[in-house]
Design a protein around this motif. Structure first.
Motif, PDB file in Angstrom:
ATOM      1  N   PHE A 156       0.842  -1.195   0.000  1.00 16.47           N
ATOM      2  CA  PHE A 156       0.000   0.000   0.000  1.00 16.47           C
ATOM      3  C   PHE A 156       0.878   1.246   0.000  1.00 16.47           C
ATOM      4  CE2 PHE A 156      -2.555  -3.361   1.842  1.00 16.47           C
ATOM      5  CZ  PHE A 156      -3.707  -3.269   1.073  1.00 16.47           C
ATOM      6  N   ILE A 157       0.652   2.104  -0.975  1.00 13.74           N
ATOM      7  CA  ILE A 157       1.354   3.383  -1.075  1.00 13.74           C
ATOM      8  C   ILE A 157       0.378   4.441  -0.574  1.00 13.74           C
ATOM      9  CG2 ILE A 157       2.533   4.991  -2.614  1.00 13.74           C
ATOM     10  CD1 ILE A 157       3.105   2.618  -4.478  1.00 13.74           C
ATOM     11  N   LEU A 158       0.673   4.993   0.603  1.00 14.29           N
ATOM     12  CA  LEU A 158      -0.290   5.815   1.327  1.00 14.29           C
ATOM     13  C   LEU A 158       0.323   7.128   1.780  1.00 14.29           C
ATOM     14  CD1 LEU A 158      -1.573   2.997   3.736  1.00 14.29           C
ATOM     15  CD2 LEU A 158      -2.666   3.724   1.599  1.00 14.29           C
ATOM     16  N   GLY A 159      -0.472   8.193   1.737  1.00  5.62           N
ATOM     17  CA  GLY A 159      -0.041   9.490   2.236  1.00  5.62           C
ATOM     18  C   GLY A 159      -0.843  10.594   1.578  1.00  5.62           C
ATOM     19  N   PRO A 160      -0.616  11.815   1.990  1.00  4.38           N
ATOM     20  CA  PRO A 160      -1.351  12.944   1.403  1.00  4.38           C
ATOM     21  C   PRO A 160      -0.801  13.324   0.038  1.00  4.38           C
ATOM     22  CG  PRO A 160       0.219  13.747   2.995  1.00  4.38           C
ATOM     23  CD  PRO A 160       0.301  12.244   3.058  1.00  4.38           C
TER      24      PRO A 160
ATOM     25  N   MET B 133      -3.150   5.045  -2.594  1.00  8.37           N
ATOM     26  CA  MET B 133      -4.297   5.829  -2.145  1.00  8.37           C
ATOM     27  C   MET B 133      -3.811   7.048  -1.382  1.00  8.37           C
ATOM     28  SD  MET B 133      -7.052   2.938  -0.850  1.00  8.37           S
ATOM     29  CE  MET B 133      -5.893   2.099   0.248  1.00  8.37           C
ATOM     30  N   GLU B 134      -4.282   8.209  -1.793  1.00  3.99           N
ATOM     31  CA  GLU B 134      -3.962   9.421  -1.049  1.00  3.99           C
ATOM     32  C   GLU B 134      -4.990   9.620   0.057  1.00  3.99           C
ATOM     33  OE1 GLU B 134      -1.412  11.990  -4.242  1.00  3.99           O
ATOM     34  OE2 GLU B 134      -3.536  12.494  -4.037  1.00  3.99           O
ATOM     35  N   THR B 135      -4.507  10.093   1.198  1.00  3.13           N
ATOM     36  CA  THR B 135      -5.373  10.247   2.359  1.00  3.13           C
ATOM     37  C   THR B 135      -5.030  11.531   3.093  1.00  3.13           C
ATOM     38  OG1 THR B 135      -6.130   9.169   4.399  1.00  3.13           O
ATOM     39  CG2 THR B 135      -3.825   8.846   3.796  1.00  3.13           C
TER      40      THR B 135
ATOM     41  N   GLY C  98      -8.038  17.554  -2.971  1.00  6.15           N
ATOM     42  CA  GLY C  98      -8.929  17.234  -1.863  1.00  6.15           C
ATOM     43  C   GLY C  98     -10.115  16.365  -2.247  1.00  6.15           C
ATOM     44  N   PRO C  99     -10.785  16.634  -3.388  1.00  8.28           N
ATOM     45  CA  PRO C  99     -11.985  15.859  -3.729  1.00  8.28           C
ATOM     46  C   PRO C  99     -11.736  14.377  -3.952  1.00  8.28           C
ATOM     47  CG  PRO C  99     -11.924  17.917  -4.964  1.00  8.28           C
ATOM     48  CD  PRO C  99     -10.577  17.774  -4.309  1.00  8.28           C
ATOM     49  N   ASN C 100     -10.459  13.985  -4.131  1.00  6.11           N
ATOM     50  CA  ASN C 100     -10.166  12.587  -4.441  1.00  6.11           C
ATOM     51  C   ASN C 100      -9.637  11.798  -3.251  1.00  6.11           C
ATOM     52  OD1 ASN C 100     -10.475  13.393  -7.281  1.00  6.11           O
ATOM     53  ND2 ASN C 100      -8.481  14.352  -6.975  1.00  6.11           N
ATOM     54  N   GLN C 101      -9.198  12.489  -2.207  1.00  2.00           N
ATOM     55  CA  GLN C 101      -8.509  11.814  -1.123  1.00  2.00           C
ATOM     56  C   GLN C 101      -9.484  11.148  -0.149  1.00  2.00           C
ATOM     57  OE1 GLN C 101      -4.718  13.590   0.287  1.00  2.00           O
ATOM     58  NE2 GLN C 101      -5.385  15.438  -0.790  1.00  2.00           N
ATOM     59  N   ILE C 102      -9.030  10.057   0.439  1.00  2.00           N
ATOM     60  CA  ILE C 102      -9.823   9.317   1.418  1.00  2.00           C
ATOM     61  C   ILE C 102      -9.543   9.893   2.804  1.00  2.00           C
ATOM     62  CG2 ILE C 102     -10.195   7.049   2.471  1.00  2.00           C
ATOM     63  CD1 ILE C 102      -9.245   5.842  -0.225  1.00  2.00           C
TER      64      ILE C 102
ATOM     65  N   VAL D  72       0.183  -1.722 -10.049  1.00  2.00           N
ATOM     66  CA  VAL D  72      -0.414  -1.051  -8.895  1.00  2.00           C
ATOM     67  C   VAL D  72      -1.643  -0.282  -9.364  1.00  2.00           C
ATOM     68  CG1 VAL D  72      -0.020   0.740  -7.138  1.00  2.00           C
ATOM     69  CG2 VAL D  72       1.810  -0.870  -7.713  1.00  2.00           C
ATOM     70  N   MET D  73      -2.651  -0.220  -8.510  1.00  2.00           N
ATOM     71  CA  MET D  73      -3.840   0.568  -8.816  1.00  2.00           C
ATOM     72  C   MET D  73      -3.814   1.870  -8.041  1.00  2.00           C
ATOM     73  SD  MET D  73      -6.624   0.848 -10.479  1.00  2.00           S
ATOM     74  CE  MET D  73      -8.070   1.902 -10.462  1.00  2.00           C
ATOM     75  N   ASP D  74      -3.878   2.983  -8.737  1.00  2.00           N
ATOM     76  CA  ASP D  74      -4.010   4.294  -8.099  1.00  2.00           C
ATOM     77  C   ASP D  74      -5.496   4.603  -7.999  1.00  2.00           C
ATOM     78  OD1 ASP D  74      -4.170   6.954  -7.390  1.00  2.00           O
ATOM     79  OD2 ASP D  74      -2.518   7.598  -8.666  1.00  2.00           O
ATOM     80  N   ALA D  75      -6.052   4.300  -6.838  1.00  2.00           N
ATOM     81  CA  ALA D  75      -7.495   4.419  -6.680  1.00  2.00           C
ATOM     82  C   ALA D  75      -7.965   5.861  -6.604  1.00  2.00           C
ATOM     83  CB  ALA D  75      -7.939   3.663  -5.428  1.00  2.00           C
ATOM     84  N   THR D  76      -7.155   6.735  -6.016  1.00  2.00           N
ATOM     85  CA  THR D  76      -7.622   8.105  -5.809  1.00  2.00           C
ATOM     86  C   THR D  76      -7.466   8.981  -7.053  1.00  2.00           C
ATOM     87  OG1 THR D  76      -5.536   8.467  -4.621  1.00  2.00           O
ATOM     88  CG2 THR D  76      -7.502   8.209  -3.308  1.00  2.00           C
TER      89      THR D  76
END
Length: 278
Positions: A23-27, A238-240, A251-255, A197-201
Motif C-alpha cells: 500500500f502506497i499511502l499518504g497525502p 491511495m492518497e489520504t 482534496g476531492p479525491n482523497q480518502i 499497482v492501482m491508483d485508486a484516488t
C-alpha cells in the motif's frame, strides 16, 4: 504467485512479491512540516497495528496544478530530506514524484521509490535518469496510453540498468474532464511480466473539472480499489488526508484519514481470497 510468474520488486525494506499487497499511502502534497509528520505518524501507527506492507508518499512539488496560483509544495531538496527523515524514524520506505532529470538525481539521494508522473511517462531522458539512479521506479501509466504500450517504457528502464520497477494504473481519459478505470489494464500489464499497482484516488479525478482546480469522486476510490484487488494487482496507491475538504491539492479525491485503516483491511481480505487465482 497466481497466473503469472512475476519478478519480486524491492522497495527499500519492502518486497512486492504477490503474497501481500503493498500500500502506497499518504497525502497529495507536503502542506507543512507539522502536517506531514502528523499524517505519517498516524499511518505508521495503523501499519504497525495491522502489519501492513506499505510505503509513505507525499509530493514535494505539484508541478502540474491547474492554475498558476495553486499551492505547489516545499521544493525538491527540502521535501526529499523531510521524507527521508520520516522514513528513517518510522522504518518505512518513502516515495515522491520527480519531474526532471536533475530532480531524479537529487531525489535519489533520499527517496526509496521514484515516481514518474503520468503526464511524463514517455519522457525518455527522465525515465533513463530515474533508472540510472539505482532506486526502484514506479511509472504512472499515462491517461493517453494503452496498457501494452508500457513495454516501451520498461525497455527504457531495463536499458538504463533498472530491474526494480512497476507500473501504476490511474485511469484513462474518457471525454472532457473525466477518467475511466479499466480493470483489464491491470491484467494486461501483469501478463506482460510487470508488477501492477492501482491508483485508486487519481483514477476518480475529474481533471480541471472545477475550472481552476481538479475535481473528483473520492467516495468511489475505495470502490475502485476493491475492484482492482479482486481483479489482481500487486499494490494499491491511495492518497489520504485528515480533512480532504481543506486539502491544498486534490482534496476531492482523497480518502479521509479516519477511514483509511478500514479500507486497507478490507482490501487485504479481498486479496487473501483471490491471491492464488490472480
Amino acid at each position: 504467485m497466481g497466473l503469472f510468474s512475476l519478478p519480486v520488486v524491492k522497495i527499500g525494506s519492502v518486497s512486492m512479491d504477490g503474497t501481500e499487497p503493498v500500500f502506497i499511502l499518504g497525502p497529495c502534497v507536503i502542506e507543512s512540516e507539522d502536517f506531514i509528520w502528523g499524517v505519517a505518524e498516524k499511518l505508521g501507527a495503523m501499519a504497525q497495528q495491522h502489519g501492513w506492507r506499505w510505503v509513505f508518499k507525499a509530493s514535494y512539488d505539484k508541478a502540474n496544478r491547474s492554475a498558476i496560483s495553486s499551492y505547489r509544495g516545499l521544493g525538491c531538496e527540502a521535501g526529499c530530506k523531510l521524507l527521508a527523515q520520516i522514513g528513517a524514524k518510522l522504518g518505512v520506505p518513502v516515495t515522491t514524484d520527480v519531474h526532471t532529470v536533475e530532480e531524479a538525481k537529487q531525489a535519489a539521494e533520499h527517496i526509496d521509490l521514484l515516481q514518474i508522473p503520468a503526464f511524463l511517462c514517455r519522457q525518455t531522458d527522465l525515465i533513463v535518469a530515474a533508472g540510472e539512479t539505482g532506486r526502484t521506479v514506479n511509472v504512472k501509466k499515462g491517461q493517453f496510453m494503452a496498457p501494452w504500450d508500457v513495454k516501451n517504457i520498461a525497455d527504457k528502464l531495463v536499458a538504463s540498468g533498472c530491474q526494480n520497477f512497476m507500473f501504476t494504473e490511474r485511469g484513462t481519459t474518457f471525454g472532457y474532464n473525466n477518467l475511466v478505470a479499466d480493470m483489464r489494464s491491470l491484467y494486461w500489464m501483469r501478463e506482460l511480466g510487470y508488477r501492477a499497482v492501482m491508483d485508486a484516488t487519481h483514477s476518480v479525478q475529474r481533471p480541471g473539472g472545477l475550472g481552476t482546480a481538479t475535481g473528483g469522486d473520492g467516495k468511489l476510490a475505495p470502490v475502485l480499489a476493491r475492484a482492482a484487488v479482486a481483479t489482481g494487482c500487486d499494490g494499491v496507491f491511495m492518497e489520504t488526508h485528515p480533512d480532504p475538504a481543506k486539502a491544498f491539492s486534490d482534496g476531492p479525491n482523497q480518502i479521509p484519514l479516519s477511514q483509511i485503516a478500514e479500507v486497507v483491511e478490507t482490501l487485504r481480505k479481498i486479496h487473501g481470497l483471490v491471491r492464488d487465482i490472480s
